[in-house]
Every structure is written in structure tokens, then in C-alpha cells.
Design an enzyme around this catalytic site. Structure first.
Site, PDB file in Angstrom:
ATOM      1  N   THR A 439       0.833  -1.189   0.000  1.00 51.12           N
ATOM      2  CA  THR A 439       0.000   0.000   0.000  1.00 51.12           C
ATOM      3  C   THR A 439       0.875   1.248   0.000  1.00 51.12           C
ATOM      4  O   THR A 439       2.083   1.182   0.201  1.00 51.12           O
ATOM      5  CB  THR A 439      -0.889   0.044   1.252  1.00 51.12           C
ATOM      6  N   ASP A 481      -7.130 -10.689  -1.704  1.00 48.34           N
ATOM      7  CA  ASP A 481      -7.427 -10.337  -0.319  1.00 48.34           C
ATOM      8  C   ASP A 481      -8.704 -10.987   0.202  1.00 48.34           C
ATOM      9  O   ASP A 481      -9.032 -10.860   1.383  1.00 48.34           O
ATOM     10  CB  ASP A 481      -7.538  -8.813  -0.171  1.00 48.34           C
ATOM     11  N   SER A 510      -6.718  -4.139   5.506  1.00 54.55           N
ATOM     12  CA  SER A 510      -6.073  -3.761   6.763  1.00 54.55           C
ATOM     13  C   SER A 510      -6.001  -2.248   6.945  1.00 54.55           C
ATOM     14  O   SER A 510      -5.538  -1.772   7.983  1.00 54.55           O
ATOM     15  CB  SER A 510      -4.652  -4.330   6.810  1.00 54.55           C
TER      16      SER A 510
END
Length: 628
Positions: A439, A481, A510
Site C-alpha cells: 500500500t 485479499d 487492513s
């Protein structure tokens, strides 16, 4: 035996010949129909014979420089009076500041900064082919807004689509979900933008950068080297990362993305995000076709079905002895898990040495992290098109129970200063969800006190490795994911039933970027976001504790080594450089300890005494903030 009639023999032979010809025609026709049906079935199910490269040793994070340090250079903190941007790239931080100088709000600057980090060297972890989570607050409004722009599963997706071909959730077209970042940014612009700048004025600078090009830093070559095998396999679509002599770009080499620049130009001139999601427009059909070339099921019509989820941000009141308020993302994020851990830790009696890396304080921190990980296994998206009343009520109840003081109080009774619990089962997880990966994050505050924190991702390094050379867009691999029901992890745990694949559902993330507000003044006190998959919420959690319980400044809070525990595996990860005293103290409490290199990167902004302190994670990702 009598002689045969010659005429009869002739007719019989002719008849057999006709029958054979008819049978041949029937056989050929049946074969053609079968082949055609098989081809269409493969197209529909994404089962084309696709080759997959081996996964890199580092699937989402590249080890840059030396990592964490106990001796950070104080010059790496940007001190500003009016506004600041903290992101993974100094060039992008500065572009955001230029928007602030023109009278833009934090939301406006965040749009330009986010598009920039998905364009330049950090393209391997973000971009408009992926998704984002946004937590945003206007200075003159109570509360904050959560914008869930997470990718959605295509309409043809189904629970067992990766059965027997799990690698297809990471590479190739089947791994691609419907991108959401651009719609999230446009929603941010319309909701919390200043109105002083047009959409075109926010997008066009990034188009100009993509076209004029830049000289690569260490970031891009490091990521490219990790995906060398994949790039060989998908070589025809990745010309822009190669030099004329056939070598991959290295630090200092010139890089440009003219096709992406053209796409940004169209988006800018359109004045909104609509052109990107138009199933008959100049972008979505090309992206869908490229995805399907590599065995995917994404269609142009799927783009038209994409929706962001806009709702009030989650809130926790009474944080630290200053009684601060924390706002975290809702939706398919891990905001609930972060706030649950904060409430547990916040209520522990303050009777120990509240100093970083001291045994008892660390034990309480780590145990709270383990409960954070447990809560996260109970989370999962319900789907924007799911109208089942019972399912929605169950989803709401499941989320709300972890934000109740009663749950935190009950949980605190299970935390002991001298030992950890004997087994992960005592933390009551709902089994293990898939781990999310790479990310980027950014934080922005402006002169009026408006604030935005964004986490954006395409998942693994360069997402699915599907790059459309027509539009210049790198597509995500967020389908990875989701939990895969046919696959147990190394600990023989079944995946989370709350995170199974469904059409138009979002995979659990997350992401948990947060804003801290002082309710006495109503002003922003801190913004923070992180990159690093399942380590994001624990990194944010630890930094908040370091700042508000240990009294550390923002430089040390980000630069010092981090701790991470995600319950499964049953290992406490301590980022190097190691601390042998702490390591032995945690071993004596029953933890298994492993010293690791860095696996997270963070950006944060702190506001104190009318001064802005902006800090990017230079040590782990070469990030630099900017301000004025």
C-alpha cells in the site's frame, strides 16, 4: 458361393461412401461446436491457459536503505505554518503543497498527491487501477467522513473461483477487481473540496508529469527487480519500464508514461470520474479487454456497477489523559479492529513505566495487538447490493459488539503483565483471513485545519502485473485479499467465512488511517496512515501509543523500530535493530520472538502550538514530506 451382382456392389459401395461423408460432416460439425463451447466456457470462467510466474521473495515491500533507526536525522521533519503533505514521494508531497498554495483544501491537495504517487516510482503499490480508503474532516464540521473506495469483485465472481489455481488470485486477469480509487478521489473532491479549484486543475499537473517524465529513484528499480520473472512473462505490455537496450530501468534513468498521461487528460477534460467508469467510454472497455486477455472475468459493464461507500467515520472518545477523539475508516477496512485495540489499551491501569520498549508497557501493547488481530478475523464486507435484512443486521451487530466498553473491559481481564495466553485459540478468532499486501499512504492538512488521510493500493508489487498499454493503467490483484475456502493456511486454519468471494463484494482490508482531534478546541492534533498489509493497524496503533502515552515526538515515533503481532503465526516480530533486553523480557513472558527487517512504511502530521510537523518514512521508503 455365387458371383456377386456388379451393379449391387457398385450401389453398396456408393451408399457406404455417402454414409461416411455424412458421418464425417457430423463429426466435424460436432467437433467444431465442442471446441467453440469450450472456448466460450474458458472465456466466461477465466480459465484460459495462462502462465504464471513464481511469486517474488518479497511480494509487496522492497527493503530500501537501512530501515528503522534509533538515531534519525532531525532535518527529515518538515516544519510548516500553513499546510503540509506527507507522502511516499517528495515530488508528490510538493505537488500537493502547490495545490494548497493555490487556495485548495486538504481534500484538493490529497487528490493530486494520490494520483501522483500512483504515477511515479511508487506506481508499484498504488494507482487508479486499484482502490483506496479515505478518512477526511472539515474544520468547521463535527465528526469525520469515511470514504470506502475499495475495489469490488466482478459480477461473474464466485466463492470457489480460485479452487485448484490459487496463484491466479495474485497474477493475471482473474486476480483483478473493479478499481475504486478514482471514484473515491472524486467523491472526496465533491464532498470536502474547496470549490476554488476545478477537477481539471487537480488532475492535469499529474498528466503533465506522466508525459514529461522524471528520473527514477531507488524505489522503482528495487520493485522491478523483485518482479523480473513476471515482467518477462508480460513483456509486451511493459515497454515503459525498459530502456532501449532491453535493460530494466535503474536509478537515474528517465521514465515517462505518455499513455497514462492521455488517460489523465481525458479524465481532467471530462470534469469528473464518469469517463473512467463508462462501459462504452474510451477507458473501461480497453481495461476489461486487457484483463480478459489474461484470463479475467472483468467486464466493461462491471465498471458501471462500481459504488463507493460514504458514511460517518468510526469514533473513539477519551483517548489518553487528554481525552482525545480518534476517527478511523468504516466500510471494509480494519478501523473497527484498530479502535477495539485502542479502547483495550486505553483502559489498562497506568501503573507501569510508560516508556518505549520497556517490558510491562510492551507486554500490554503486544497483547492489545493480538486482540486487534482477533477482531479483524470477524470482519468482512456485506456488499453494496446485498439487500438481505438478516445479513445486514448480523453484520451491524458483529461490528458494534467490538466497539462496546463491555467487550473491552472483558478483554482487559485476560491481559497479564507477566505472561501471554497459552494458545491463539484463547483470543477467540474467527479463523484467519487472507493477508493483504502493499500500500501507500498520505496525510494532508491545510491552513484552515481541514485534514485528509488516505491509504491507497493495488496490492502486490505492480498488482496483477496486468498493464494496459493503451490507457497506461496498472490493474490491481485485490481478489487475493478475499479468503479462499478451499485453502487452509500453514497452521491448518480455515479462512474467515466473513471474507469469502461474492459478486460486487469488497475484500477485507487492513487499512486504518486515522485522524486525532482535540475535542476541547475541535482542531486536528494528528493525522496518520501506513502501508504494510496486515501490519498497518498495529503500526498505527503503536505510533499512537508512542505519541500519546510515551510522549515521543513524531520523528522518533516513526523512525524507531516497530513491533507487530497478528496472532497467527504465534510470533512477536521486532523490527531491527534489535533490543536484546526487550527480546529476553518477551521470551520470558511466553512469546516466540523473531527479529525482522522493516515491512511497513508510515506518513504522519502532528500539530502542536500552531505549528505543523510533517513526517514521511524516509528510512523505510525514502518518503519526504513538504509544507509551507
Amino acid at each position: 458361393m455365387g458371383e456377386s451382382d456388379p451393379l449391387l456392389l457398385k450401389n453398396t459401395g456408393k451408399s457406404r461412401h455417402v454414409k461416411l461423408q455424412a458421418l464425417r460432416k457430423i463429426f466435424i460439425t460436432a467437433l467444431a461446436v465442442t471446441i467453440t463451447l469450450l472456448w466460450w466456457l474458458r472465456q466466461i470462467n477465466g480459465c484460459n491457459k495462462i502462465s504464471y510466474p513464481p511469486l517474488p521473495k518479497i511480494p509487496a515491500h522492497v527493503p530500501y536503505l537501512k530501515g528503522a533507526t534509533f538515531n534519525p536525522d532531525e532535518n527529515l521533519t518538515i516544519v510548516a505554518k500553513h499546510g503540509a503533505v506527507a507522502s511516499d514521494m517528495e515530488k508528490c508531497s510538493q505537488m500537493g503543497v502547490e495545490i494548497l498554495k493555490k487556495g485548495g483544501f486538504a481534500a484538493d491537495a490529497a487528490v493530486t498527491t494520490c494520483l501522483c504517487i500512483g504515477t511515479v516510482d511508487t506506481m508499484y503499490s498504488s494507482g487508479i487501477g486499484g482502490g483506496a480508503f479515505i478518512t477526511t474532516k472539515l474544520a468547521n464540521e463535527t465528526g469525520a467522513l469515511s470514504i470506502d473506495a475499495r475495489e469490488m469483485a466482478p459480477g461473474a465472481a464466485y466463492r470457489d473461483m480460485f479452487k485448484g489455481r490459487e496463484i491466479a488470485s495474485k497474477y493475471g486477469g482473474l486476480a483483478v477487481a473493479i478499481p475504486g480509487e478514482l471514484r473515491g478521489l472524486y467523491t472526496l473532491y465533491k464532498s470536502h473540496g474547496s470549490g476554488n479549484l476545478s477537477w481539471s486543475e487537480l488532475v492535469s499537473p499529474v498528466a503533465e508529469l506522466a508525459r514529461s517524465g522524471w528520473n527514477a529513484t531507488q524505489l522503482l528499480p528495487g520493485a522491478l527487480s523483485s518482479q523480473t520473472e513476471a515482467l518477462k512473462l508480460y513483456r509486451k505490455d511493459w515497454n515503459f519500464v525498459y530502456n532501449k537496450d532491453g535493460s530494466l530501468k535503474k536509478a537515474g534513468d528517465f521514465v515517462s508514461r505518455p499513455e497514462l498521461a492521455d488517460t489523465f487528460d481525458m479524465i481532467a477534460k471530462n470534469g469528473s470520474d464518469a469517463i473512467f467508469y463508462d462501459p462504452k467510454g474510451p477507458i473501461a472497455p480497453f481495461l476489461a479487454e486487457k484483463v480478459r486477455q489474461y484470463g479475467g472475468i472483468l467486464t466493461a459493464e462491471d465498471f458501471a456497477r462500481y459504488k463507493v461507500v460514504v458514511e460517518p467515520a468510526l469514533q473513539f472518545h477519551g483517548f489518553s489523559d487528554r481525552n482525545l477523539t480518534i476517527y478511523s475508516p468504516a466500510g471494509s477496512s480494519s478501523g473497527v479492529a484498530l479502535l477495539a485495540a485502542i479502547e483495550v489499551f486505553n483502559g489498562l491501569k497506568n501503573d507501569c513505566d510508560q516508556t518505549d520498549f520497556t517490558p510491562v508497557a510492551t507486554q500490554r501493547l503486544v497483547e492489545s495487538m493480538k486482540w486487534l488481530a482477533s477482531v479483524r478475523t470477524h470482519l468482512g464486507d456485506i456488499g453494496v447490493y446485498n439487500m438481505n435484512k438478516t445479513a445486514r443486521e448480523d453484520h451491524t451487530y458483529r461490528y458494534q459488539q467490538f466497539l462496546k466498553p463491555e467487550w473491552a473491559e472483558h478483554t482487559r481481564k485476560k491481559i497479564h503483565d507477566d505472561r501471554t495466553l497459552d494458545s491463539w485459540k484463547e483470543y477467540q478468532p474467527a479463523y484467519q483471513p487472507n493477508e493483504s499486501h502493499g500500500t501507500s499512504s498520505l496525510s494532508v492538512v491545510d491552513q484552515w485545519g481541514n485534514a485528509v488521510s488516505i491509504t491507497t493500493t493495488v496490492n502486490l508489487l505492480f498488482g496483477s502485473m496486468v498493464h494496459d498499454p493503451v490507457t497506461g493503467v496498472i490493474m490491481n490483484d485485490e481478489m487475493d485479499d478475499f479468503s479462499v475456502p478451499t485453502t487452509k493456511n500453514a497452521f491448518e486454519l480455515r479462512p474467515s467465512i466473513f471474507n469469502y468471494i461474492e459478486a460486487y463484494k469488497r475484500p477485507l482490508s487492513s487499512c486504518s488511517q486515522s485522524l486525532v482531534v482535540d475535542p476541547k478546541t475541535g482542531k486536528i492534533d494528528m493525522l496518520i496512515g501506513a502501508a504494510g498489509g496486515s501490519r498497518i493497524p498495529t503500526a498505527i496503533f503503536q505510533t499512537l501509543v508512542r505519541t500519546y502515552f510515551y510522549g515521543m515526538d513524531i520523528l522518533k515515533a516513526l523512525a524507531f523500530p516497530r513491533l507487530h503481532h497478528q496472532l497467527i503465526p504465534e510470533i512477536l516480530y521486532i523490527e531491527s535493530p534489535s533490543n536484546s533486553t526487550l527480546e529476553n523480557a518477551m521470551l520470558n513472558r511466553g512469546h516466540k520472538v523473531e527479529i525482522v527487517g522493516h515491512l511497513t512504511a508510515m506518513n504522519a502530521i502532528r500539530l502542536k502550538n500552531n505549528t505543523i510537523y510533517a513526517q514521511s518514512d524516509y528510512w523505510r521508503k525514502l518518503g519526504r514530506a513538504a509544507g509551507y
